[in-house]
Scaffold this motif. Sequence first.
Motif, PDB file in Angstrom:
ATOM      1  N   GLU A  92       4.572  11.936  -5.751  1.00  0.00           N
ATOM      2  CA  GLU A  92       4.222  11.254  -4.507  1.00  0.00           C
ATOM      3  C   GLU A  92       4.370   9.741  -4.623  1.00  0.00           C
ATOM      4  O   GLU A  92       4.290   9.021  -3.631  1.00  0.00           O
ATOM      5  N   LEU A  93       4.601   9.259  -5.847  1.00  0.00           N
ATOM      6  CA  LEU A  93       4.780   7.824  -6.047  1.00  0.00           C
ATOM      7  C   LEU A  93       6.094   7.328  -5.457  1.00  0.00           C
ATOM      8  O   LEU A  93       6.243   6.148  -5.154  1.00  0.00           O
ATOM      9  N   LYS A 141       9.516   7.361  -2.817  1.00  0.00           N
ATOM     10  CA  LYS A 141       9.905   7.602  -1.440  1.00  0.00           C
ATOM     11  C   LYS A 141      10.518   8.999  -1.343  1.00  0.00           C
ATOM     12  O   LYS A 141      11.335   9.391  -2.178  1.00  0.00           O
ATOM     13  N   THR A 191       0.671   2.576  -3.842  1.00  0.00           N
ATOM     14  CA  THR A 191       0.025   3.640  -3.084  1.00  0.00           C
ATOM     15  C   THR A 191      -1.483   3.419  -3.168  1.00  0.00           C
ATOM     16  O   THR A 191      -1.952   2.596  -3.959  1.00  0.00           O
ATOM     17  N   SER A 197      -0.621   1.734  -8.477  1.00  0.00           N
ATOM     18  CA  SER A 197       0.167   0.532  -8.207  1.00  0.00           C
ATOM     19  C   SER A 197       0.749   0.020  -9.515  1.00  0.00           C
ATOM     20  O   SER A 197       0.230   0.294 -10.597  1.00  0.00           O
TER      21      SER A 197
END
Length: 328
Positions: free
Chosen positions: A8-9, A11, A37, A41
């Motif tokens: 999910e980190l 795109k 996010t 970070s």
Amino acid sequence: MRSTLKSELFKDSIYQKKYSKDFLTHELIENKIEIDTPDVSGVINELQLNGMFVVMKDIHAPKGYRFEVSNNFSVFVLHFGISGSYRYTPNEKKNPLLEIPDFHYNMFYLPHTNGILEYKGTPRRTLEIVFTLGLIKELVGDTYNHVLERIDGAVKNDKPFVFWKRPRPISSELGQVLEDIIACPFTGQLKKTYLQSKITTLLLDILIEFNGNLKPEPKIKLPKADIDRIRMVERHIKSNLKETLPISELSTIAGFNSTKLKRDFKRLHGTTIYKYITQLRMKKASALIRNEGFTIAQAAYEVGYGNPQHFTNAFKRTMGYLPSELKK
């Protein structure tokens, strides 16, 4: 050669990358991935040199983070966990193939990569060097079979291999080499030449060490209880680099007198407690200047220096170059 990371980190939750055969290139190829996010970070810096791919992560993730990873090629990986822990679990296994704790390193061979990478600890700082069998053959030439005779069977039989059953601690000297690589102040051709030389030497040293041609490290004969107390001191130092950190305070935390703390700390780390603190301060300051945009005065203040000139002098002595070079 292609890698795929799912997380999910990224795109669209996926990051794919193609490489030239055996990572061969005549150029320095650089890529920077910024992550921002709610839970994670930081920055991931990628470098492709001739025959090797280098990944440097500086991530803040209190809850940890993970990737699903797959490669369609065989690789050797030399992983340095400067802070935070690392674990890789193949999809077909219940238990991790390897785990690397804070301030340790290991090297491993993966004929196929298809599993879960998990990272814990914050900040999470790592340096990882990825390469193929081709680079090893080029570096050691006719001595290839001798240098890697202990893993030759794994390579021939297409099986994973972990070089050390227990991850190796990062010594202060090795830590300095890693920081020199991470904080390389040069650009262009000079940067390429500097990093190619520095990392090649590092790889050769690790291969020779594994092959047993170096003298074994002397065993640290300290009681486990004493080592645990020194680890408490280390954690306190890392969390309070902005403070003065007098030896009397550190001795109280350890429950030792100052003489015993200084003696045992040096036996465990191979350096004095004062040099250890200075190295950590300079590493943190380097990251603040390079990645966070801090001025030299701001970084100096954050690591306990009220006088920027005193900080600059200490930085030059420790790192070998001026902090101003990080801004070029």
